[in-house]
Design an enzyme around this catalytic site. Sequence first.
Site, PDB file in Angstrom:
ATOM      1  N   GLU A   9      40.695  49.293 -30.003  1.00  0.00           N
ATOM      2  CA  GLU A   9      40.747  47.824 -30.044  1.00  0.00           C
ATOM      3  C   GLU A   9      41.619  47.316 -31.187  1.00  0.00           C
ATOM      4  OE1 GLU A   9      36.947  45.862 -29.982  1.00  0.00           O
ATOM      5  OE2 GLU A   9      36.662  46.251 -27.860  1.00  0.00           O
ATOM      6  N   HIS A  56      36.610  74.095 -22.067  1.00  0.00           N
ATOM      7  CA  HIS A  56      36.516  74.599 -20.690  1.00  0.00           C
ATOM      8  C   HIS A  56      36.821  73.513 -19.675  1.00  0.00           C
ATOM      9  CE1 HIS A  56      34.700  78.432 -22.031  1.00  0.00           C
ATOM     10  NE2 HIS A  56      34.417  77.672 -23.082  1.00  0.00           N
ATOM     11  N   LYS A  73      36.790  39.266 -19.758  1.00  0.00           N
ATOM     12  CA  LYS A  73      35.638  38.364 -19.859  1.00  0.00           C
ATOM     13  C   LYS A  73      35.913  37.074 -19.089  1.00  0.00           C
ATOM     14  CE  LYS A  73      33.663  39.966 -24.234  1.00  0.00           C
ATOM     15  NZ  LYS A  73      33.351  39.698 -25.624  1.00  0.00           N
TER      16      LYS A  73
HETATM   17  O1  PA5 Z   1      34.695  44.869 -31.501  1.00  0.00           O
HETATM   18  C1  PA5 Z   1      34.563  43.867 -30.807  1.00  0.00           C
HETATM   19  O2  PA5 Z   1      34.860  42.765 -31.236  1.00  0.00           O
HETATM   20  C2  PA5 Z   1      33.947  43.931 -29.411  1.00  0.00           C
HETATM   21  O3  PA5 Z   1      33.870  45.204 -28.919  1.00  0.00           O
HETATM   22  C3  PA5 Z   1      32.553  43.355 -29.477  1.00  0.00           C
HETATM   23  O4  PA5 Z   1      31.821  44.074 -30.414  1.00  0.00           O
HETATM   24  C4  PA5 Z   1      31.846  43.378 -28.140  1.00  0.00           C
HETATM   25  O5  PA5 Z   1      32.617  42.703 -27.194  1.00  0.00           O
HETATM   26  C5  PA5 Z   1      30.477  42.723 -28.247  1.00  0.00           C
HETATM   27  O6  PA5 Z   1      30.608  41.421 -28.730  1.00  0.00           O
HETATM   28  P1  PA5 Z   1      29.397  40.604 -29.243  1.00  0.00           P
HETATM   29  O7  PA5 Z   1      28.842  41.285 -30.443  1.00  0.00           O
HETATM   30  O8  PA5 Z   1      29.941  39.254 -29.556  1.00  0.00           O
HETATM   31  O9  PA5 Z   1      28.377  40.549 -28.124  1.00  0.00           O
END
Ligand code: PA5
Length: 432
Positions: free
Chosen positions: A282, A303, A417
Amino acid sequence: MSIPLTLNQSHIAASKLEELFDTQVKTIHQEMNKGTSEGADYLGWKNYPNEIPLNELQDALNVAKKLRENADLVVVIGIGGSYLGAKAIQDALSPYFEKKPGDPEVLFAGQNLSGAYMKQLVSYMGSKEVAVIVISKSGTTTEPAIAFRILLEYMENRYGSSASERIVAITDKSEGALRELAVRSGFATFVVPDDIGGRYSVLTPVGLLPLAVAGIDIEQLLAGAKAAVHDLSNADIASNSAYHYAALRTHLLAEGYNVEILASFSPNLEMFNEWWKQLFGESEGKGGNGIFPAAVAFPTDLHSLGQYIQDGQRMLFETFVHFTDDAEDCAIPSTKENLDGLNYLSDKTVNEINDVMMHGAMEAHQDGGVPVLRLEVAKQDAYHVGYLIYFFQLSCAMSAYLQGLNPFDQPGVEEYKNNIFRLLEKPGHVTR
Ligand code: PA5
């Protein structure tokens, strides 16, 4: 005390790496420290292990104690950065089979949308005294929100007005549906700091509370992270292993190695690999850039993916994470008849053979044209895992900056989303 973490690599001389990256690393280091780097509003994790308010830590320990006393099963709801870190550390530091006396069972929900999972979880909860921790920084993420709606109904039906005493919410200090629900329902709450994004949040209440509930020593975890803040505070690639790692992977990317495989040799590190994948994926995977983060658990994956790593397309490099001091081990017995022909190993232990496997795999992959890096971590305990977490967070931020990327946004995650809201016809959602 031994050095908590060392980075070994033979791909490029350290002096050459310094020549290539020293100036850029120093500039980024200064910008991060001054808070002028891109996305600097989300650098709160950088000194958080030293800044976590003492009352907050104490509150987390107190709430964890209460949940441990009142529940033999705690369900932690969250996804992405609100899930992976706690699960990774819990797995890395807990026994494989039987939990320690006094520790509740800790299960996770909201990280999937399986109806069968939720149905079976609710049914399983019926046989236990339960508590729920719901974590969402935004307070609006669909997957955990659905899981929480189902479990909240269950808790209210089962415990009536005292259900709220068994529910803790960790979310933004003021924004989001979860904050409002928590305030109205009277749940205990913890705040995800404004300046720390999900994937950098495991050393905040997001990870610390579930881990304390699971019986992990969160003070040692933070002590390890604090030591890393101290050890990794200078700008020199030569003495800052996080920056060394960041520069090296950036160099490898420039040479065409655009997939990094994190390799571990303990099955209880598989979720740690998942946490690492989110952190780097990310942070770097945007605008057509970034190293693709993959992971393997050896020897299992020797494996399966072993063939590709050895002999497939040459765009891979591999980073082995090796905890050097194995606390527990198992001897290989000698047998009289030696029917399986293994007596030649009977003066060795399982961990010793695992180490030999690691060296054999590293050598083979290197010979096959895969640059190999090795992170040696002194011990698989809370202190060293805290150290390693911070090491990766810092190196990830530096890596992304070296590639000209903002390490702290995730515009791609928002795309899916939006589609979900459109497809589910969420009221008030405006299709773009
Ligand atoms: O790292 C990030 O920002 C995302 O992976 C969020 O952690 C994930 O989408 C969950 O978001 P939230 O904590 O707002 O529910």
